[in-house]
Each structure stands twice: as C-alpha cells, then as structure tokens.
Motif scaffolding. Structure first.
Motif, PDB file in Angstrom:
ATOM      1  N   LYS A 100       1.218  -1.048  -0.125  1.00 54.19           N
ATOM      2  CA  LYS A 100      -0.573   0.352  -0.256  1.00 54.19           C
ATOM      3  C   LYS A 100       0.975   1.534   0.079  1.00 54.19           C
ATOM      4  O   LYS A 100       2.132   1.310   0.060  1.00 54.19           O
ATOM      5  N   MET A 129      -2.653  -5.860   4.515  1.00 52.88           N
ATOM      6  CA  MET A 129      -2.449  -7.312   4.813  1.00 52.88           C
ATOM      7  C   MET A 129      -3.476  -7.589   6.115  1.00 52.88           C
ATOM      8  O   MET A 129      -3.717  -8.286   6.976  1.00 52.88           O
ATOM      9  N   HIS A 158      -5.225   3.364  15.651  1.00 54.01           N
ATOM     10  CA  HIS A 158      -3.933   3.320  15.409  1.00 54.01           C
ATOM     11  C   HIS A 158      -2.990   4.339  15.738  1.00 54.01           C
ATOM     12  O   HIS A 158      -3.095   5.165  15.767  1.00 54.01           O
ATOM     13  N   ASN A 160       1.163   4.420  16.279  1.00 55.80           N
ATOM     14  CA  ASN A 160       2.425   3.575  16.379  1.00 55.80           C
ATOM     15  C   ASN A 160       3.059   4.673  17.837  1.00 55.80           C
ATOM     16  O   ASN A 160       3.321   5.759  18.080  1.00 55.80           O
ATOM     17  N   TYR A 167       8.611  11.080   7.674  1.00 62.29           N
ATOM     18  CA  TYR A 167       7.229  11.490   8.110  1.00 62.29           C
ATOM     19  C   TYR A 167       5.974  11.993   8.561  1.00 62.29           C
ATOM     20  O   TYR A 167       6.703  13.428   8.642  1.00 62.29           O
ATOM     21  N   ASP A 175       0.147   7.380   4.755  1.00 64.41           N
ATOM     22  CA  ASP A 175       0.754   6.070   5.035  1.00 64.41           C
ATOM     23  C   ASP A 175       0.280   5.535   6.104  1.00 64.41           C
ATOM     24  O   ASP A 175       0.328   4.210   6.290  1.00 64.41           O
ATOM     25  N   SER A 176      -0.508   5.867   7.201  1.00 62.55           N
ATOM     26  CA  SER A 176      -1.241   5.135   8.191  1.00 62.55           C
ATOM     27  C   SER A 176      -2.881   5.066   7.487  1.00 62.55           C
ATOM     28  O   SER A 176      -3.404   3.369   8.211  1.00 62.55           O
ATOM     29  N   HIS A 179      -4.721   2.025   6.120  1.00 62.41           N
ATOM     30  CA  HIS A 179      -5.168   0.864   6.001  1.00 62.41           C
ATOM     31  C   HIS A 179      -6.589   0.993   6.461  1.00 62.41           C
ATOM     32  O   HIS A 179      -7.527  -0.170   5.948  1.00 62.41           O
ATOM     33  N   MET A 230      -5.845   8.264  15.426  1.00 64.06           N
ATOM     34  CA  MET A 230      -4.174   8.572  14.367  1.00 64.06           C
ATOM     35  C   MET A 230      -3.511   9.356  15.209  1.00 64.06           C
ATOM     36  O   MET A 230      -3.291   9.943  15.267  1.00 64.06           O
ATOM     37  N   TYR A 238       3.495  -0.744  19.769  1.00 63.41           N
ATOM     38  CA  TYR A 238       1.961  -0.177  18.421  1.00 63.41           C
ATOM     39  C   TYR A 238       0.346  -1.204  18.883  1.00 63.41           C
ATOM     40  O   TYR A 238       0.901  -2.147  19.324  1.00 63.41           O
ATOM     41  N   PHE A 275       4.866  -2.908  13.232  1.00 60.74           N
ATOM     42  CA  PHE A 275       3.606  -3.776  12.976  1.00 60.74           C
ATOM     43  C   PHE A 275       4.285  -4.334  12.320  1.00 60.74           C
ATOM     44  O   PHE A 275       3.610  -5.949  11.700  1.00 60.74           O
TER      45      PHE A 275
HETATM   46  C1  ISE Z   1       3.555   1.860   8.406  1.00 63.53           C
HETATM   47  O1  ISE Z   1       3.555   2.019   7.061  1.00 63.53           O
HETATM   48  C2  ISE Z   1       2.178   0.909   8.050  1.00 63.53           C
HETATM   49  O2  ISE Z   1       1.781   0.473   7.215  1.00 63.53           O
HETATM   50  C3  ISE Z   1       1.575   0.302   9.034  1.00 63.53           C
HETATM   51  O3  ISE Z   1       0.961  -0.854   9.046  1.00 63.53           O
HETATM   52  C4  ISE Z   1       0.738   1.554   9.796  1.00 63.53           C
HETATM   53  O4  ISE Z   1       0.222   1.274  11.025  1.00 63.53           O
HETATM   54  C5  ISE Z   1       2.247   2.766  10.464  1.00 63.53           C
HETATM   55  O5  ISE Z   1       1.127   3.646  10.958  1.00 63.53           O
HETATM   56  C6  ISE Z   1       2.344   3.325   8.400  1.00 63.53           C
HETATM   57  O6  ISE Z   1       3.540   4.214   9.132  1.00 63.53           O
END
Ligand code: ISE
Length: 346
Positions: A100, A129, A158, A160, A167, A175-176, A179, A230, A238, A275
């Motif tokens: 992604k 995934m 979510h 991190n 970032y 990027d986050s 998903h 987020m 995580y 992750f």
């Molecule tokens: C990272 O690139 C991911 O794909 C992780 O699954 C996600 O949780 C994270 O926030 C992203 O930076």
C-alpha cells in the motif's frame, strides 16, 4: 513461468518492508523463491541479497524483466515510486503484489487501472494485510452473520510508538489511515461517503513538524459511523485495535496479547513495538495466498480497484487535514472489468 513448483519472485525495493518480504519468501513461504532484488541503493541491495541466496540484483525493473528471471513481483518501494514499477510489470504480464498505497493519488491510480484493463487480466493485488489477520476476519464474520444485530459504529485506534523524520503530516492519512480506508469498507460491507479530521491537543513529544494526534471520522453509505484515533508518538508500543458497536453487543479486536506478568504488586502484558510483529501472521497468509493465486493466474485479495477507492478516500482525507467539517468522497462508476470480479479473501 519456470515451474509451477517454484514461483520466481522479484522484490522491488529492499527497505524495511522489502527486506521483510525477502526473508519471508526465503524462509516461510512454500512454492516461491526470490529470484531478483531490484534496488538502486547498493548497500541495501547487498544486505537484502544476503537474505536470499541465489537472487540476482538489479537497479531497474526493466533490466530484471529483460533478463527473464521473473514470474511475479512484489513492490515494496515508497508509494511515489509505485507507478513507474507497476506499468512495466503490467506490460510484461507479471502478477504483482503491490504494498500500500497503490499509488499516491487518484489520477495515477486511475492510469494504473487503465493499464491493467488494457492487458485484459487482473494482475494486481494491493498489500492491505489487515484483511488477512485472523482477528479482522473473525470480526467481519460476526458483522456479516448479524448475530449481534446490526453494526452501528466502529471505533478504531491506530497508534505507533514513533515515526521517522521523513514522516509528513499528510502521511497520517496516506501512510497510516490508508489501512482503515481499506479495511473498514471491507468489514462493514459499505462505501465511505465522507471524511473529517479533528485535531486533539498536540503531543509535545511529536516531531516538531507534526500536529497530532488526530481523530478521523468517516461516514459510510449504510449509516455506520467510524472514528479512528490516529496517533504516531505514543512511545510505549504499537497498537491497532477496533471496537465494533452492534445493536445487541460490542466486539473488540487488537487487544494486547503478549506475555502476562504479575510481579511487584503489578500486572503487565507485553505490547507490540511494530506492525511487523503485530501483523506477522497476516503478512505470511497474505503472501502465501498471493503466491498460490499467482500460479493459478488470479489474485487473492484487494484489487487495483480497491486501491483506487482508497486513493480517492486518501485525497479527501488529506483535504480534511486542512479543512473543517466533512469532505465528501466521490467515486466514479466501477469499470465493468472490475465489477464482476470478487477475488478470494476480498
Ligand atoms: C506504516 O507504513 C504501516 O503501513 C503500518 O501498518 C502503519 O500502522 C503505520 O502507521 C505506517 O507508518
């Protein structure tokens, strides 16, 4: 394809995710091996080659295609480099697992859809995934079964521990939350109609250039409301968790599941730090299913159309970062090529 027993996979991009997939293909996945590592950075390429004995290294996908060493490719470069790799891979008729996002914006994703349709066959699976995670699958079954009544709300976190300096603010979305933009419609059997972002009190421990955490609210066309906290600077670990609120019940997934320890008048549970461990099982199933499907000439998960829909939601989400109130998510008609196709696991 050389033999059906051994799918020769080229991995494009040998950063964090690419190296993880190279190790997975070499050590865990049945019926596939890494035949090529395509990576312009010599140091990274050498480190990745050490994980996959026998793999050749290339700096450009075009060279690996001309060398005739590929049956399929996994694309694990940063998102802005996906389109220039996807187009030659599609042209060569190779099955593709693309991490992604599909691409960075709806326009380039649409060009990829057009190229795939030109080839007459679905070759792209997008690497969302979470659809392969056992807990997400269980929750989807519960929603579909209706045994707890109708789904009313989804409340997601979510988190991190931290993010690298590279970032950016937009990456909170692209990027986050990307998903959740894929997995929520899949869970709820519905389409996102709007996205709104609200800013929490800023975490002084966040990198200077980030304003977060944020609350991302989205509405679905079946009336279900979704909120996502987020948060990328929580320091402690995580966490990706969801609570589903039904008419007659509440379900939770993603609770801490590590070692439980009672000591010194305290109770602790080990938490994930990345992750890569939280979704290890999901990545393993995703890649194995993709390998098996590629050998049959199909895909086994989210399609390029799913990737396109997420790109449209991300564009709205990025706008919502700078706007107050909900931003509509407007999709074109699904092309007939994708309309009838419902891949396994999708
Ligand atoms: C990272 O690139 C991911 O794909 C992780 O699954 C996600 O949780 C994270 O926030 C992203 O930076």
């Amino acid at each position: 394809m050389s033999t059906i027993a051994d799918l020769r996979v080229g991995v494009v991009g040998a950063g964090q995710m690419g190296a993880d997939h190279i190790a997975r293909l070499t050590n865990t996945i049945a019926g596939a091996s890494v035949s090529a590592i395509i990576e312009p950075d010599a140091g990274r390429a050498a480190a990745a080659a050490a994980l996959a004995p026998g793999a050749q290294t290339f700096t450009r996908i075009e060279d690996a295609i001309s060398a005739g060493v590929l049956d399929a490719v996994i694309i694990a470069t940063p998102g802005q480099f996906h389109e220039p790799v996807l187009l030659p891979a599609l042209e060569a008729g190779l099955p593709i697992l693309c991490e992604k996002p599909l691409t960075q914006d709806p326009e380039s994703s649409w060009r990829v859809l057009e190229a795939e349709q030109k080839g007459g066959k679905q070759l792209i699976q997008v690497g969302f995934m979470r659809r392969f995670d056992a807990q997400y699958r269980r929750l989807r079954e519960l929603i579909t079964s209706g045994t707890a009544g109708e789904l009313l709300m989804l409340r997601a976190v979510h988190r991190n521990p931290s993010v690298p300096d590279s970032y950016t603010q937009e990456m909170l979305i692209t990027d986050s939350v990307v998903h959740e933009f894929d997995v929520v419609p899949w869970l709820a059997g519905a389409t996102i109609t709007s996205v709104e972002v609200k800013y929490a009190k800023r975490n002084a421990l966040s990198p200077d250039h980030l304003r977060e955490p944020v609350l991302v609210l989205f509405e679905l066309d079946n009336g279900v409301l979704v909120d996502v906290e987020m948060n990328v600077s929580v320091q402690f670990g995580y966490q990706v968790a969801t609570e589903a609120v039904f008419q007659k019940g509440v379900a939770r997934i993603g609770q801490p599941e590590g070692l439980q320890l009672w000591q010194d008048a305290k109770f602790q549970i080990d938490e994930h730090q990345s992750f890569k461990t939280r979704f290890k099982q999901a990545y393993d199933v995703e890649v194995q299913d993709w390998v098996d499907a590629a050998k049959q000439g199909t895909i086994a998960g989210p399609s390029a159309w799913d990737g396109y829909k997420v790109a449209v939601a991300c564009a709205a989400g990025v706008q919502a970062l700078k706007t107050s109130g909900p931003v509509p998510v407007e999709l074109p008609e699904i092309p007939a090529f994708y309309a009838g196709a419902v891949p396994v696991g999708a």
